[in-house]
Design a protein around this motif. Structure first.
Motif, PDB file in Angstrom:
ATOM      1  N   LEU A 252       0.919  -1.309   0.147  1.00 41.31           N
ATOM      2  CA  LEU A 252      -0.071  -0.090  -0.111  1.00 41.31           C
ATOM      3  C   LEU A 252       1.049   1.071   0.036  1.00 41.31           C
ATOM      4  O   LEU A 252       0.529   2.241  -0.752  1.00 41.31           O
ATOM      5  N   GLU A 253       1.913   1.387   0.828  1.00 41.10           N
ATOM      6  CA  GLU A 253       2.966   2.163   0.769  1.00 41.10           C
ATOM      7  C   GLU A 253       3.519   2.562  -0.631  1.00 41.10           C
ATOM      8  O   GLU A 253       3.467   4.046  -0.893  1.00 41.10           O
ATOM      9  N   GLU A 254       3.888   1.637  -1.000  1.00 43.03           N
ATOM     10  CA  GLU A 254       4.414   1.766  -2.615  1.00 43.03           C
ATOM     11  C   GLU A 254       3.270   2.430  -3.703  1.00 43.03           C
ATOM     12  O   GLU A 254       3.540   3.309  -4.474  1.00 43.03           O
ATOM     13  N   ALA A 255       1.925   1.779  -3.443  1.00 46.71           N
ATOM     14  CA  ALA A 255       1.102   2.306  -4.343  1.00 46.71           C
ATOM     15  C   ALA A 255       0.812   3.935  -4.087  1.00 46.71           C
ATOM     16  O   ALA A 255       0.509   4.651  -4.784  1.00 46.71           O
ATOM     17  N   VAL A 256       0.488   4.194  -2.785  1.00 44.98           N
ATOM     18  CA  VAL A 256       0.274   5.715  -2.344  1.00 44.98           C
ATOM     19  C   VAL A 256       1.582   6.504  -2.947  1.00 44.98           C
ATOM     20  O   VAL A 256       1.333   7.585  -3.567  1.00 44.98           O
ATOM     21  N   GLU A 257       2.653   6.022  -2.967  1.00 38.59           N
ATOM     22  CA  GLU A 257       4.025   7.018  -3.111  1.00 38.59           C
ATOM     23  C   GLU A 257       3.805   6.988  -4.844  1.00 38.59           C
ATOM     24  O   GLU A 257       4.165   8.111  -5.309  1.00 38.59           O
ATOM     25  N   ARG A 258       3.449   5.929  -5.523  1.00 37.16           N
ATOM     26  CA  ARG A 258       3.235   6.055  -6.921  1.00 37.16           C
ATOM     27  C   ARG A 258       1.979   7.168  -7.267  1.00 37.16           C
ATOM     28  O   ARG A 258       2.372   7.909  -8.337  1.00 37.16           O
ATOM     29  N   ILE A 259       1.162   7.034  -6.604  1.00 38.03           N
ATOM     30  CA  ILE A 259      -0.064   8.042  -6.679  1.00 38.03           C
ATOM     31  C   ILE A 259       0.139   9.402  -6.572  1.00 38.03           C
ATOM     32  O   ILE A 259      -0.003  10.218  -7.324  1.00 38.03           O
ATOM     33  N   ARG A 260       1.135   9.597  -5.602  1.00 36.14           N
ATOM     34  CA  ARG A 260       1.532  10.953  -5.000  1.00 36.14           C
ATOM     35  C   ARG A 260       2.416  11.465  -6.094  1.00 36.14           C
ATOM     36  O   ARG A 260       2.095  12.656  -6.571  1.00 36.14           O
ATOM     37  N   LEU A 261       3.366  10.841  -6.636  1.00 31.58           N
ATOM     38  CA  LEU A 261       4.332  11.191  -7.715  1.00 31.58           C
ATOM     39  C   LEU A 261       3.801  11.548  -9.131  1.00 31.58           C
ATOM     40  O   LEU A 261       3.740  12.602  -9.600  1.00 31.58           O
ATOM     41  N   ALA A 262       2.817  10.534  -9.308  1.00 29.73           N
ATOM     42  CA  ALA A 262       2.046  10.708 -10.569  1.00 29.73           C
ATOM     43  C   ALA A 262       1.186  11.981 -10.519  1.00 29.73           C
ATOM     44  O   ALA A 262       0.964  12.783 -11.608  1.00 29.73           O
ATOM     45  N   THR A 263       0.350  12.316  -9.445  1.00 37.71           N
ATOM     46  CA  THR A 263      -0.126  13.437  -9.264  1.00 37.71           C
ATOM     47  C   THR A 263       0.694  14.890  -9.119  1.00 37.71           C
ATOM     48  O   THR A 263       0.071  15.580  -9.863  1.00 37.71           O
ATOM     49  N   HIS A 264       1.571  14.805  -8.740  1.00 35.81           N
ATOM     50  CA  HIS A 264       2.714  15.947  -9.013  1.00 35.81           C
ATOM     51  C   HIS A 264       2.940  16.380 -10.427  1.00 35.81           C
ATOM     52  O   HIS A 264       2.779  17.130 -10.800  1.00 35.81           O
ATOM     53  N   ARG A 265       3.342  15.088 -11.046  1.00 33.42           N
ATOM     54  CA  ARG A 265       3.585  15.032 -12.735  1.00 33.42           C
ATOM     55  C   ARG A 265       2.338  15.678 -13.245  1.00 33.42           C
ATOM     56  O   ARG A 265       2.542  16.521 -14.174  1.00 33.42           O
ATOM     57  N   TYR A 266       1.193  15.548 -12.932  1.00 34.78           N
ATOM     58  CA  TYR A 266      -0.145  15.720 -13.558  1.00 34.78           C
ATOM     59  C   TYR A 266      -0.444  17.217 -13.531  1.00 34.78           C
ATOM     60  O   TYR A 266      -0.776  18.062 -14.202  1.00 34.78           O
ATOM     61  N   ALA A 267      -0.317  17.722 -11.997  1.00 39.61           N
ATOM     62  CA  ALA A 267      -0.258  19.204 -11.631  1.00 39.61           C
ATOM     63  C   ALA A 267       0.585  19.991 -12.214  1.00 39.61           C
ATOM     64  O   ALA A 267       0.338  21.069 -12.881  1.00 39.61           O
ATOM     65  N   LYS A 268       1.953  19.446 -12.499  1.00 41.50           N
ATOM     66  CA  LYS A 268       2.980  20.174 -13.329  1.00 41.50           C
ATOM     67  C   LYS A 268       2.367  20.646 -14.704  1.00 41.50           C
ATOM     68  O   LYS A 268       2.404  21.626 -15.228  1.00 41.50           O
ATOM     69  N   ARG A 269       1.844  19.378 -15.451  1.00 43.32           N
ATOM     70  CA  ARG A 269       1.470  19.656 -16.851  1.00 43.32           C
ATOM     71  C   ARG A 269       0.405  20.520 -17.012  1.00 43.32           C
ATOM     72  O   ARG A 269       0.238  21.246 -17.723  1.00 43.32           O
ATOM     73  N   GLN A 270      -0.695  20.526 -15.722  1.00 46.16           N
ATOM     74  CA  GLN A 270      -1.664  21.474 -15.745  1.00 46.16           C
ATOM     75  C   GLN A 270      -1.355  22.920 -15.718  1.00 46.16           C
ATOM     76  O   GLN A 270      -1.971  23.669 -16.337  1.00 46.16           O
ATOM     77  N   GLN A 271      -0.373  23.118 -14.737  1.00 49.29           N
ATOM     78  CA  GLN A 271       0.090  24.397 -14.567  1.00 49.29           C
ATOM     79  C   GLN A 271       0.869  24.734 -15.640  1.00 49.29           C
ATOM     80  O   GLN A 271       0.625  25.991 -16.315  1.00 49.29           O
TER      81      GLN A 271
END
Length: 303
Positions: A252-271
């Motif tokens: 679960l910890e690995e999955a959450v970290e993947r979600i966190r980093l993927a969301t950061h990348r997504y937000a950067k592209r949105q900006q």
């Protein structure tokens, strides 16, 4: 009269929804919200897609939420048709339509009137593209169409595959296959942008809040109800990672970290996308400038 539309734009977790709710309660004559989120149209994924609460939807009417089953396709053309109908319905009742979302394709497609070239289905091509990894698909897309590569959601394999289908079938870059029939609307574009580190902190805090609300349990329920294959096909951010955990592929910890980093990348592209948006009235914070936003909106509404 030409309908007026308020468009609230910004990256994920920046506070678009709460600002739109506040504005909807402040604008004289009343307002209704149209969701421009490609994940919120689907019935079932609620917590991880940050759908508005039942209380918010009771206070302010919302449109284009929970309108499509997970095993169905929902396209830009579907969104344009339904959003256009909602805008004219809301405006006909003397209320202000507020369109809110971070799905750039939906927002631009609606506000600019994009009409994508339709290509006949090619099952063999689609099967081949779906057999490739997202990284392999993105590499092909970058070679064939660098502009679309910078704009497409890198976390959404379905969209990448669809873009490549059109590019490979037409022999043209996607931008060359797009026609624009701009709708006759009076649009005020309100952009919410935050310092990137502050945005990342908001994302991390919201992620933990979603997990505390029972996001993993929601994914378990959807899986047990037979929706796993459709969730994986749609690649809604976070759901694939949690499904991988439930399958035993990661902790679960690995999955959450993947979600966190993927969301950061997504937000950067949105900006990045937001910086290119024309005629945008941008505010850098969400809380300390609401009165200034209302002053500017009152001027626009009175014009």
């Amino acid at each position: 009269m030409i309908p007026k539309v308020l468009a609230v734009m910004g990256p994920t977790a920046c506070g678009k929804s709460s600002l739109a709710m506040w504005l909807a309660t402040q604008i004289e004559g009343g307002s209704e919200i149209i969701s421009a989120d490609s994940a919120q149209v689907y019935i079932g994924p609620d917590i991880g897609t940050a759908k508005p609460s039942a209380e918010d939807m009771a206070l302010v009417p919302h449109h284009l939420i929970d309108i499509c089953h997970l095993n169905k396709q929902f396209s830009l053309a579907n969104f344009q048709e339904l959003a256009t109908a909602a805008v004219h319905d809301i405006a006909s009742r003397g209320r202000l339509p507020i369109i809110v979302g971070g799905t750039g394709l939906y927002l631009r497609g609606f506000l600019e009137g994009y009409a994508l070239t339709e290509s006949a289905p090619d099952p063999k091509l689609r099967e081949y593209l779906n057999s490739l990894s997202s990284d392999e698909l993105l590499k092909i897309l970058q070679e064939k169409d660098p502009q679309t590569y910078t704009q497409v959601d890198h976390c959404n394999k379905r969209r990448i595959v669809r873009a490549l289908e059109i590019i490979l079938q037409t022999g043209q870059q996607l931008s060359q296959t797009v026609r624009r029939i701009k709708p006759n609307l009076n649009v005020f574009k309100l952009g919410i942008n935050l310092d990137r580190q502050e945005l990342y902190q908001r994302i991390d805090k919201r992620l933990q809040a979603m997990l505390s609300k029972g996001w993993l349990e929601e994914v378990k329920r959807l899986k047990s109800n037979g929706w796993e294959a459709d969730l994986r096909r749609l690649r809604i951010l976070g759901y694939t990672e949690l499904l991988d955990h439930l399958r035993g592929d990661c902790t679960l910890e690995e999955a959450v970290e993947r979600i966190r980093l993927a969301t950061h990348r997504y937000a950067k592209r949105q900006q990045t996308w937001l910086r290119r948006e024309p005629d945008l009235h941008e505010f850098n914070t969400e809380s300390d400038c609401r009165e200034r936003i209302m002053e500017r909106l009152d001027e626009w509404l009175a014009s």
